[in-house]
Design an enzyme around this catalytic site. Structure first.
Site, mmCIF file in Angstrom:
data_model
loop_
_atom_site.group_PDB
_atom_site.id
_atom_site.type_symbol
_atom_site.label_atom_id
_atom_site.label_comp_id
_atom_site.label_asym_id
_atom_site.label_seq_id
_atom_site.Cartn_x
_atom_site.Cartn_y
_atom_site.Cartn_z
ATOM 1 N N LYS A 105 0.870 -1.192 0.000
ATOM 2 C CA LYS A 105 0.000 0.000 0.000
ATOM 3 C C LYS A 105 0.895 1.227 0.000
ATOM 4 C CE LYS A 105 -4.499 0.748 0.098
ATOM 5 N NZ LYS A 105 -5.591 -0.137 -0.327
ATOM 6 N N ASP A 145 -6.840 4.264 -4.705
ATOM 7 C CA ASP A 145 -7.454 4.137 -3.372
ATOM 8 C C ASP A 145 -8.108 5.491 -3.085
ATOM 9 O OD1 ASP A 145 -7.584 2.124 -1.003
ATOM 10 O OD2 ASP A 145 -7.060 4.002 -0.034
HETATM 11 P P1 NAD Z 1 -13.004 7.479 -2.774
HETATM 12 O O1 NAD Z 1 -12.008 8.541 -2.629
HETATM 13 O O2 NAD Z 1 -13.578 7.208 -4.116
HETATM 14 O O3 NAD Z 1 -14.245 7.721 -1.785
HETATM 15 C C1 NAD Z 1 -14.095 7.929 -0.415
HETATM 16 C C2 NAD Z 1 -15.383 8.595 0.061
HETATM 17 O O4 NAD Z 1 -15.385 8.618 1.481
HETATM 18 C C3 NAD Z 1 -15.542 10.029 -0.417
HETATM 19 O O5 NAD Z 1 -16.862 10.233 -0.901
HETATM 20 C C4 NAD Z 1 -15.315 10.863 0.853
HETATM 21 O O6 NAD Z 1 -16.038 12.073 0.846
HETATM 22 C C5 NAD Z 1 -15.855 9.902 1.901
HETATM 23 N N1 NAD Z 1 -15.371 10.186 3.239
HETATM 24 C C6 NAD Z 1 -14.146 10.587 3.659
HETATM 25 N N2 NAD Z 1 -14.136 10.766 4.982
HETATM 26 C C7 NAD Z 1 -15.372 10.455 5.423
HETATM 27 C C8 NAD Z 1 -15.989 10.437 6.689
HETATM 28 N N3 NAD Z 1 -15.307 10.774 7.790
HETATM 29 N N4 NAD Z 1 -17.289 10.063 6.792
HETATM 30 C C9 NAD Z 1 -17.986 9.726 5.684
HETATM 31 N N5 NAD Z 1 -17.453 9.743 4.446
HETATM 32 C C10 NAD Z 1 -16.166 10.083 4.320
HETATM 33 O O7 NAD Z 1 -12.322 6.156 -2.166
HETATM 34 P P2 NAD Z 1 -12.661 4.642 -2.438
HETATM 35 O O8 NAD Z 1 -11.712 4.152 -3.443
HETATM 36 O O9 NAD Z 1 -14.109 4.472 -2.637
HETATM 37 O O10 NAD Z 1 -12.204 4.005 -1.039
HETATM 38 C C11 NAD Z 1 -13.087 3.952 0.075
HETATM 39 C C12 NAD Z 1 -12.679 2.778 0.958
HETATM 40 O O11 NAD Z 1 -12.736 1.581 0.168
HETATM 41 C C13 NAD Z 1 -11.259 2.839 1.509
HETATM 42 O O12 NAD Z 1 -11.205 2.221 2.762
HETATM 43 C C14 NAD Z 1 -10.476 2.021 0.510
HETATM 44 O O13 NAD Z 1 -9.262 1.522 1.048
HETATM 45 C C15 NAD Z 1 -11.487 0.925 0.244
HETATM 46 N N6 NAD Z 1 -11.238 0.171 -0.972
HETATM 47 C C16 NAD Z 1 -11.262 0.780 -2.194
HETATM 48 C C17 NAD Z 1 -11.003 0.030 -3.325
HETATM 49 C C18 NAD Z 1 -11.059 0.620 -4.700
HETATM 50 O O14 NAD Z 1 -10.921 -0.147 -5.668
HETATM 51 N N7 NAD Z 1 -11.269 1.903 -4.865
HETATM 52 C C19 NAD Z 1 -10.700 -1.341 -3.216
HETATM 53 C C20 NAD Z 1 -10.718 -1.936 -1.952
HETATM 54 C C21 NAD Z 1 -10.990 -1.161 -0.840
#
Ligand code: NAD
Length: 420
Positions: A105, A145
């Protein structure tokens, strides 16, 4: 929210599974610490001519199963502890779904919302220059991410290709299709969430038609989870992001909400919805809660107030080990992060395979292969949970650790006199 306890959570989760498994001490030692973490300083010229130096990390946790793999996060709260934890979860996740990757990561301490597009491009290119000695399609493969996307991946790939003098699409996944990205990658994490929710609903006899859903974090993982769960018949009643939350008892159109967020940069002020706080969202009386934001959201302080029947962890690390115990006693079905959100890395693996072969698959082929992997992984975790009477997280770790142990033994990283 990220804090210095995140890696401790990983160690506790490892301990819990190790105890049930009576895990070999050498295997445990190798899983307790990452192989390496690189800390970098990235000087970036701002649009006004000044230079700002950003701090970043790339952690490679364990590569016994193959090159390491994991996303890169641009967020003001990134720290080494968080990056180490996220890298370790990637090791367990890749092992669990049976793909030939280790875990990694990366992250940069930055609020990307404060940068212009040109500044973001210079930061992205600078970060890849800084970590280029330790990454590559056969070594370590980054992905998107929190607050990084297909555009950032394109800059990463372009910069690395320039440094090496070789076009290298396999350096990163999550690229746009035109640069060798895979059909279906953009929404793969959420599609995987949907498959595991579907299987878990069968297991606990939950009718998804009309089942209510609250989504914390309406970004990539959260908004597509809402869309796919709606397609299964679920009713999305609440969603939030870093700026606030919305609630509507009659149901929210997931696609329209995503469009509204794109246009206004938040879910707030959406048609016919009431406002709600983050804490209210987490404790709503819904069938399914989907945490899709950051770590440590469900803790010992709010776990006993959670009323959902099922929690599908689209985010990494949203639930602390203390909260896990409380939720298990309340008989809440948790689909743990390393299972629920593994669709992202699985389709990233498909993207990398397509890049290496230079031969591209249809979206139908990608979705079909993803469904097969997610359903098989769910079955393994659920059966282990039933057989050993352990919670779903311990069971997911057990499945993952068994494969890692086998690989370590085969490579000769651990020594057993009785097996000589
Ligand atoms: P992203 O940047 O697309 O979205 C994150 C969202 O969370 C945003 O809308 C942001 O406004 C919101 N956010 C931030 N702080 C917040 C809070 N305190 N309360 C509520 N909402 C909040 O990111 P993503 O890629 O969707 O990632 C989100 C989670 O999913 C992370 O934990 C990431 O590690 C995990 N994840 C993502 C992927 C991927 O393929 N994108 C894969 C596996 C896991």
């Amino acid at each position: 929210m990220s804090d210095s306890t995140v890696y401790k959570n990983v160690l506790k989760q490892l301990d819990n599974a190790a105890e049930v498994l009576n895990l070999d001490k050498q295997v445990k030692e190798l899983l307790q610490e990452p192989m390496r973490t690189l800390t970098v300083s990235i000087p970036v010229k701002k649009d006004d001519g000044s230079i700002h130096v950003y701090k970043g990390f790339r952690c490679q946790h364990n590569d016994v199963l193959g090159p390491t793999k994991g996303g890169i996060r641009f967020h003001p709260q990134v720290c080494e502890d968080e990056v180490k934890a996220l890298a370790a979860w990637m090791t367990f996740k890749c092992s669990l779904v049976g793909i030939p990757y280790g875990g990694a990561k990366g992250g940069v301490l930055v609020n990307p919302k404060e940068l212009s597009r040109n500044e973001l491009e210079r930061l992205s290119r600078g970060f890849i220059q800084a970590i280029s000695p330790i990454i590559g399609p056969d070594k370590d493969i980054p992905a998107p991410d929190v607050y990084t996307d297909a555009q950032v991946m394109s800059w990463f790939m372009d910069e690395f290709s320039k440094i090496k003098g070789v076009n290298t699409p396999g350096l990163v996944t999550g690229k746009p299709v035109v640069l060798g990205g895979s059909f279906g990658r953009h929404s793969a994490t959420a599609r995987g969430v949907m498959y595991t929710v579907r299987e878990a609903a069968k297991a606990i006899d939950l009718n998804l038609n009309g089942a209510t859903v609250a989504v914390q974090g309406y970004g990539n993982a959260g908004s597509f989870s809402a869309k796919f769960l709606s397609e299964l018949g679920c009713k999305i009643v609440a969603a939030n992001d870093s700026k606030g939350g919305v609630y509507c008892e009659d149901g929210i159109d997931a696609v329209k909400l995503a469009k509204h967020k794109k246009e206004t940069s938040s879910v707030t002020d959406f048609d016919n919805c009431q406002e709600l706080t983050n804490e209210e969202l987490l404790t709503l009386d819904v069938d399914i809660l989907v945490p899709a934001a950051l770590e440590n959201q469900i803790t010992k302080d709010n776990a006993d107030k959670i009323r959902a029947r099922m929690i599908a962890e689209a985010a990494n690390g949203p639930t602390t080990p203390e909260a896990d115990e409380i939720l298990f006693k309340k008989n809440i079905m948790i689909i743990p992060d390393i299972l629920a959100n593994a669709g992202g890395v699985t389709v990233s693996y498909f993207e990398w395979v397509q890049n290496l072969a230079n031969y591209y698959w249809s979206k139908e082929e990608v979705d079909k292969k993803l469904e097969q992997i997610m359903v098989e992984a769910f079955e393994k975790v659920y059966n282990t949970h039933q057989e050993l009477n352990v919670n779903m997280r311990v069971s997911a770790f057990i499945v993952a650790i068994n494969r890692l142990t086998e690989a370590m033994e085969a490579r000769g990283w651990v020594y057993h006199e009785d097996k000589c």
